[in-house]
Design a protein around this motif. Structure first.
Motif, PDB file in Angstrom:
ATOM      1  N   ARG A 379       7.065   6.476  -0.149  1.00  0.00           N
ATOM      2  CA  ARG A 379       7.305   5.037  -0.162  1.00  0.00           C
ATOM      3  C   ARG A 379       6.005   4.332  -0.494  1.00  0.00           C
ATOM      4  O   ARG A 379       4.950   4.620   0.075  1.00  0.00           O
ATOM      5  N   LEU A 380       6.076   3.399  -1.440  1.00  0.00           N
ATOM      6  CA  LEU A 380       4.916   2.578  -1.781  1.00  0.00           C
ATOM      7  C   LEU A 380       5.004   1.239  -1.069  1.00  0.00           C
ATOM      8  O   LEU A 380       6.078   0.629  -0.981  1.00  0.00           O
ATOM      9  N   SER A 381       3.884   0.790  -0.569  1.00  0.00           N
ATOM     10  CA  SER A 381       3.812  -0.540   0.033  1.00  0.00           C
ATOM     11  C   SER A 381       2.520  -1.218  -0.418  1.00  0.00           C
ATOM     12  O   SER A 381       1.552  -0.537  -0.768  1.00  0.00           O
ATOM     13  N   PRO A 382       2.514  -2.567  -0.439  1.00  0.00           N
ATOM     14  CA  PRO A 382       3.606  -3.464  -0.058  1.00  0.00           C
ATOM     15  C   PRO A 382       4.767  -3.401  -1.061  1.00  0.00           C
ATOM     16  O   PRO A 382       4.608  -2.891  -2.172  1.00  0.00           O
ATOM     17  N   LYS A 383       5.916  -3.956  -0.634  1.00  0.00           N
ATOM     18  CA  LYS A 383       7.088  -3.914  -1.487  1.00  0.00           C
ATOM     19  C   LYS A 383       6.901  -4.729  -2.752  1.00  0.00           C
ATOM     20  O   LYS A 383       7.424  -4.381  -3.820  1.00  0.00           O
ATOM     21  N   SER A 384       6.186  -5.844  -2.634  1.00  0.00           N
ATOM     22  CA  SER A 384       5.920  -6.692  -3.803  1.00  0.00           C
ATOM     23  C   SER A 384       4.411  -6.881  -3.934  1.00  0.00           C
ATOM     24  O   SER A 384       3.861  -7.935  -3.572  1.00  0.00           O
ATOM     25  N   PRO A 385       3.706  -5.861  -4.413  1.00  0.00           N
ATOM     26  CA  PRO A 385       2.247  -5.958  -4.484  1.00  0.00           C
ATOM     27  C   PRO A 385       1.787  -7.006  -5.484  1.00  0.00           C
ATOM     28  O   PRO A 385       2.427  -7.223  -6.510  1.00  0.00           O
ATOM     29  N   VAL A 386       0.686  -7.659  -5.151  1.00  0.00           N
ATOM     30  CA  VAL A 386       0.073  -8.599  -6.078  1.00  0.00           C
ATOM     31  C   VAL A 386      -1.285  -8.064  -6.492  1.00  0.00           C
ATOM     32  O   VAL A 386      -1.876  -7.222  -5.810  1.00  0.00           O
ATOM     33  N   THR A 392      -0.415   1.507  -0.662  1.00  0.00           N
ATOM     34  CA  THR A 392      -0.310   2.687   0.190  1.00  0.00           C
ATOM     35  C   THR A 392       0.872   3.534  -0.238  1.00  0.00           C
ATOM     36  O   THR A 392       1.971   3.020  -0.450  1.00  0.00           O
ATOM     37  N   CYS A 393       0.641   4.824  -0.382  1.00  0.00           N
ATOM     38  CA  CYS A 393       1.701   5.790  -0.637  1.00  0.00           C
ATOM     39  C   CYS A 393       1.900   6.585   0.649  1.00  0.00           C
ATOM     40  O   CYS A 393       0.985   7.284   1.102  1.00  0.00           O
ATOM     41  N   GLU A 394       3.084   6.459   1.262  1.00  0.00           N
ATOM     42  CA  GLU A 394       3.356   7.116   2.539  1.00  0.00           C
ATOM     43  C   GLU A 394       4.423   8.185   2.370  1.00  0.00           C
ATOM     44  O   GLU A 394       5.496   7.943   1.821  1.00  0.00           O
ATOM     45  N   VAL A 395       4.125   9.378   2.854  1.00  0.00           N
ATOM     46  CA  VAL A 395       5.072  10.487   2.817  1.00  0.00           C
ATOM     47  C   VAL A 395       6.045  10.357   3.983  1.00  0.00           C
ATOM     48  O   VAL A 395       5.642  10.149   5.134  1.00  0.00           O
ATOM     49  N   LYS A 456       2.703  28.170  -1.821  1.00  0.00           N
ATOM     50  CA  LYS A 456       3.801  27.673  -2.631  1.00  0.00           C
ATOM     51  C   LYS A 456       3.875  26.162  -2.526  1.00  0.00           C
ATOM     52  O   LYS A 456       3.599  25.583  -1.478  1.00  0.00           O
ATOM     53  N   SER A 457       4.287  25.548  -3.632  1.00  0.00           N
ATOM     54  CA  SER A 457       4.494  24.100  -3.646  1.00  0.00           C
ATOM     55  C   SER A 457       5.974  23.792  -3.520  1.00  0.00           C
ATOM     56  O   SER A 457       6.824  24.511  -4.064  1.00  0.00           O
ATOM     57  N   GLY A 458       6.271  22.720  -2.813  1.00  0.00           N
ATOM     58  CA  GLY A 458       7.631  22.239  -2.722  1.00  0.00           C
ATOM     59  C   GLY A 458       7.930  21.264  -3.847  1.00  0.00           C
ATOM     60  O   GLY A 458       7.059  20.941  -4.664  1.00  0.00           O
ATOM     61  N   PRO A 459       9.167  20.770  -3.913  1.00  0.00           N
ATOM     62  CA  PRO A 459       9.527  19.813  -4.967  1.00  0.00           C
ATOM     63  C   PRO A 459       8.691  18.532  -4.876  1.00  0.00           C
ATOM     64  O   PRO A 459       8.409  18.034  -3.778  1.00  0.00           O
ATOM     65  N   ALA A 460       8.290  18.015  -6.015  1.00  0.00           N
ATOM     66  CA  ALA A 460       7.530  16.766  -6.065  1.00  0.00           C
ATOM     67  C   ALA A 460       8.473  15.572  -5.979  1.00  0.00           C
ATOM     68  O   ALA A 460       9.659  15.661  -6.323  1.00  0.00           O
ATOM     69  N   THR A 461       7.926  14.463  -5.519  1.00  0.00           N
ATOM     70  CA  THR A 461       8.684  13.210  -5.482  1.00  0.00           C
ATOM     71  C   THR A 461       7.801  12.103  -6.014  1.00  0.00           C
ATOM     72  O   THR A 461       6.568  12.178  -5.933  1.00  0.00           O
ATOM     73  N   VAL A 462       8.413  11.064  -6.580  1.00  0.00           N
ATOM     74  CA  VAL A 462       7.658   9.961  -7.200  1.00  0.00           C
ATOM     75  C   VAL A 462       8.198   8.641  -6.671  1.00  0.00           C
ATOM     76  O   VAL A 462       9.410   8.425  -6.592  1.00  0.00           O
ATOM     77  N   ALA A 463       7.288   7.746  -6.307  1.00  0.00           N
ATOM     78  CA  ALA A 463       7.629   6.373  -5.940  1.00  0.00           C
ATOM     79  C   ALA A 463       6.888   5.429  -6.878  1.00  0.00           C
ATOM     80  O   ALA A 463       5.756   5.715  -7.286  1.00  0.00           O
ATOM     81  N   GLY A 464       7.511   4.294  -7.221  1.00  0.00           N
ATOM     82  CA  GLY A 464       6.881   3.377  -8.158  1.00  0.00           C
ATOM     83  C   GLY A 464       7.089   1.921  -7.813  1.00  0.00           C
ATOM     84  O   GLY A 464       8.018   1.569  -7.093  1.00  0.00           O
ATOM     85  N   ARG A 465       6.167   1.082  -8.314  1.00  0.00           N
ATOM     86  CA  ARG A 465       6.229  -0.370  -8.122  1.00  0.00           C
ATOM     87  C   ARG A 465       5.602  -1.040  -9.337  1.00  0.00           C
ATOM     88  O   ARG A 465       4.731  -0.493 -10.017  1.00  0.00           O
ATOM     89  N   SER A 466       6.011  -2.278  -9.572  1.00  0.00           N
ATOM     90  CA  SER A 466       5.348  -3.138 -10.546  1.00  0.00           C
ATOM     91  C   SER A 466       4.497  -4.143  -9.799  1.00  0.00           C
ATOM     92  O   SER A 466       4.916  -4.673  -8.740  1.00  0.00           O
ATOM     93  N   VAL A 467       3.317  -4.424 -10.326  1.00  0.00           N
ATOM     94  CA  VAL A 467       2.387  -5.334  -9.671  1.00  0.00           C
ATOM     95  C   VAL A 467       2.604  -6.746 -10.190  1.00  0.00           C
ATOM     96  O   VAL A 467       2.700  -6.978 -11.396  1.00  0.00           O
ATOM     97  N   ASN A 468       2.710  -7.697  -9.261  1.00  0.00           N
ATOM     98  CA  ASN A 468       2.862  -9.093  -9.627  1.00  0.00           C
ATOM     99  C   ASN A 468       1.503  -9.735  -9.888  1.00  0.00           C
ATOM    100  O   ASN A 468       0.484  -9.362  -9.288  1.00  0.00           O
ATOM    101  N   GLU A 469       1.492 -10.739 -10.747  1.00  0.00           N
ATOM    102  CA  GLU A 469       0.254 -11.500 -10.966  1.00  0.00           C
ATOM    103  C   GLU A 469       0.014 -12.413  -9.764  1.00  0.00           C
ATOM    104  O   GLU A 469       0.939 -12.810  -9.081  1.00  0.00           O
ATOM    105  N   GLU A 470      -1.251 -12.734  -9.553  1.00  0.00           N
ATOM    106  CA  GLU A 470      -1.601 -13.613  -8.439  1.00  0.00           C
ATOM    107  C   GLU A 470      -1.029 -15.001  -8.642  1.00  0.00           C
ATOM    108  O   GLU A 470      -0.918 -15.486  -9.744  1.00  0.00           O
TER     109      GLU A 470
END
Length: 470
Positions: A379-386, A392-395, A456-470
């Motif tokens: 999970r990426l935070s904040p939800k609406s980054p500026v 933060t990337c939290e597992v 051994k490695s487990g399956p990878a996961t990806v989280a993404g966000r778009s950054v808002n302008e100030e």
């Protein structure tokens, strides 16, 4: 006994009575006395001289926070999640009277005269993988030190620590102490953005446990950034975390054989083999649980259950313990694992199921195989980054079931901005940070997380966000 084992013996004592024994095994509880730390008089005097010289040279023109914004710490400056893989064991002592302690919430999560926040990681095995420490705000590095031994388990006041000291503006100077040797990644005079990795968590200096000592100072005096009934005024945290008082299990493992006294003495090294598979037949094995905030006078019941739910071994009893912030529960079993399939180890503490852990029983040793960690989510935070914010990337995973063999899991974090890799790090922690300013308005940010047990490695996961302008 080795010198290293003797040092760890000083940290630990058996609670009250001898191990409780019952049909099928035995159990014992190990009390881990409160980890404490300090800064050698020599280093403290040196850092204070550096700060005094810096302030004199700047002639009162220290960095200031934006006038329209209060000075706040936006996050805790260590990778991990407080109350999960991190345990904030000590705050500052708010009681000036010697012998009496009081944290900001008027309880005793501190010790006499303590001047900072001590957040513990779980073991030297995690330290070996790496647990990053970050700049809590933008700032200028005033002083650093590196190269000191980082696996100390004795409180030697003259030991020198690896550290970073930063001017964060508005007269606030933060001390980041006890870092891992060779990990300090910044230099005096360097300007750093919030979320910049400063080093890795260690146990250098006057320290008996791998942890971060984070000390906040203003006008030459330390103070408590958290606010509460015993520290009035405003909090310095954008989102203040409460004192973690709830009982929980921070780690769990199954290991062949019976853990010996020497194994218990070296618990911080966490070198016992971990497994989730046994061969059919009579087996002796042990269970270790790392417990936090164990209530006084707790009692337990531990049961080994066959695939059909039949009780193969059972032990129960009372710990006869005082309240323990840190404790190890050890449970030893001699059980006839007579049927291939999925068995379970159920541990109840104070009548509640603390864990119900599956393990495999197979017919031959050739069937014992290492299994990859389970898939995680991120999970990426904040939800609406500026623009300008730390991300933060939290597992999202379990502290117990992240690996079917109960191995210690590391996480490979790969950050991308608009498809370009901007940060890669392997960490034992459940979070990682992208420094402020790395992504601009309208940028697309992603964090890819790959779990690994070292083989051994487990399956990878990806989280993404778009950054808002100030």
């Amino acid at each position: 006994m080795s010198g290293r084992s003797a040092a760890l013996f000083l940290l630990m004592s058996l609670v009250a009575a001898a191990p409780t024994r019952a049909a099928g095994g035995s159990a014992e509880l190990i009390d881990v006395p409160n980890p404490e730390d300090g800064i050698s008089a020599e280093q403290r005097a040196h850092v204070e001289r550096v700060i005094a010289a810096y302030q004199s040279a700047s002639q009162g023109r220290q960095r200031a926070a934006a006038e329209d914004e209060p000075f706040l710490y936006p996050f805790f400056p260590q990778a991990g999640v407080l109350g999960r893989d991190l345990f904030l064991n000590n705050y500052t002592d708010q009681n000036p009277s010697s012998g009496l302690v009081r944290d900001w919430d008027c309880t005793d999560y501190t010790y006499d005269g303590h001047q900072g926040h001590d957040s513990l990681i779980r073991s030297f095995r995690e330290q070996l993988i790496g647990v990053p420490v970050f700049a809590v705000r933008d700032g200028v590095v005033l002083d650093t030190h590196d190269g000191e031994p980082d696996m100390n388990t004795e409180q030697v006041p003259t030991n020198q620590a690896n550290y970073v000291v930063i001017d964060h503006g508005s007269g606030i100077i933060a001390w980041y102490f006890h870092l891992k040797a060779g990990s300090v990644a910044v230099a005096p005079g360097q300007t750093v953005a919030a979320g910049t990795q400063l080093g890795l968590t260690g146990s250098s200096g006057f320290s008996n446990w791998p942890h971060l000592h984070f000390e906040t100072r203003q006008n030459g005096t330390w103070f408590e950034p958290s606010a509460g009934p015993c520290r009035t005024g405003d909090s310095l945290w954008a989102s203040q975390t409460p004192v973690m008082r709830d009982f929980y299990m921070a780690d769990f493992l199954l290991t062949p054989g019976e853990l010996t006294l020497d194994d218990r003495l070296t618990f911080l090294l966490d070198e016992a083999p971990r497994t989730g598979t046994f061969v059919k037949g009579r087996q002796t094995f042990s269970v270790r649980t790392d417990l936090r905030n164990l209530p006084a006078s707790s009692f337990y019941r531990a049961v080994v259950l066959s695939p059909k739910g039949k009780v193969a071994a059972e032990i129960e009893g009372a710990y006869n313990n005082p309240f323990l912030r840190l404790a190890l529960g050890l449970y030893h079993f001699d059980a006839d694992l007579d049927t291939p399939g999925t068995w379970r180890l159920r541990l109840e503490i104070n009548g509640e199921t603390a864990v119900e852990a599956p393990f495999l029983v197979v017919s031959t040793s050739r069937q014992v195989k290492n299994r990859a960690p389970k898939k995680v989510t991120a999970r990426l935070s904040p939800k609406s980054p500026v623009e300008g914010e730390v991300m933060t990337c939290e597992v999202q995973t379990s502290l117990v079931f992240e690996d079917p063999d109960y191995d210690m899991v590391s996480y490979r974090y790969e950050w991308k901005v608009n498809g370009r890799v901007v940060r890669r790090v392997t960490s034992a922690a459940l979070t990682d940070l992208l420094p402020a300013g790395t992504a601009k308005g309208r940028d697309k940010v992603s964090c890819k997380v790959t779990p690994s047990d070292g083989r051994k490695s487990g399956p990878a996961t990806v989280a993404g966000r778009s950054v808002n302008e100030e």
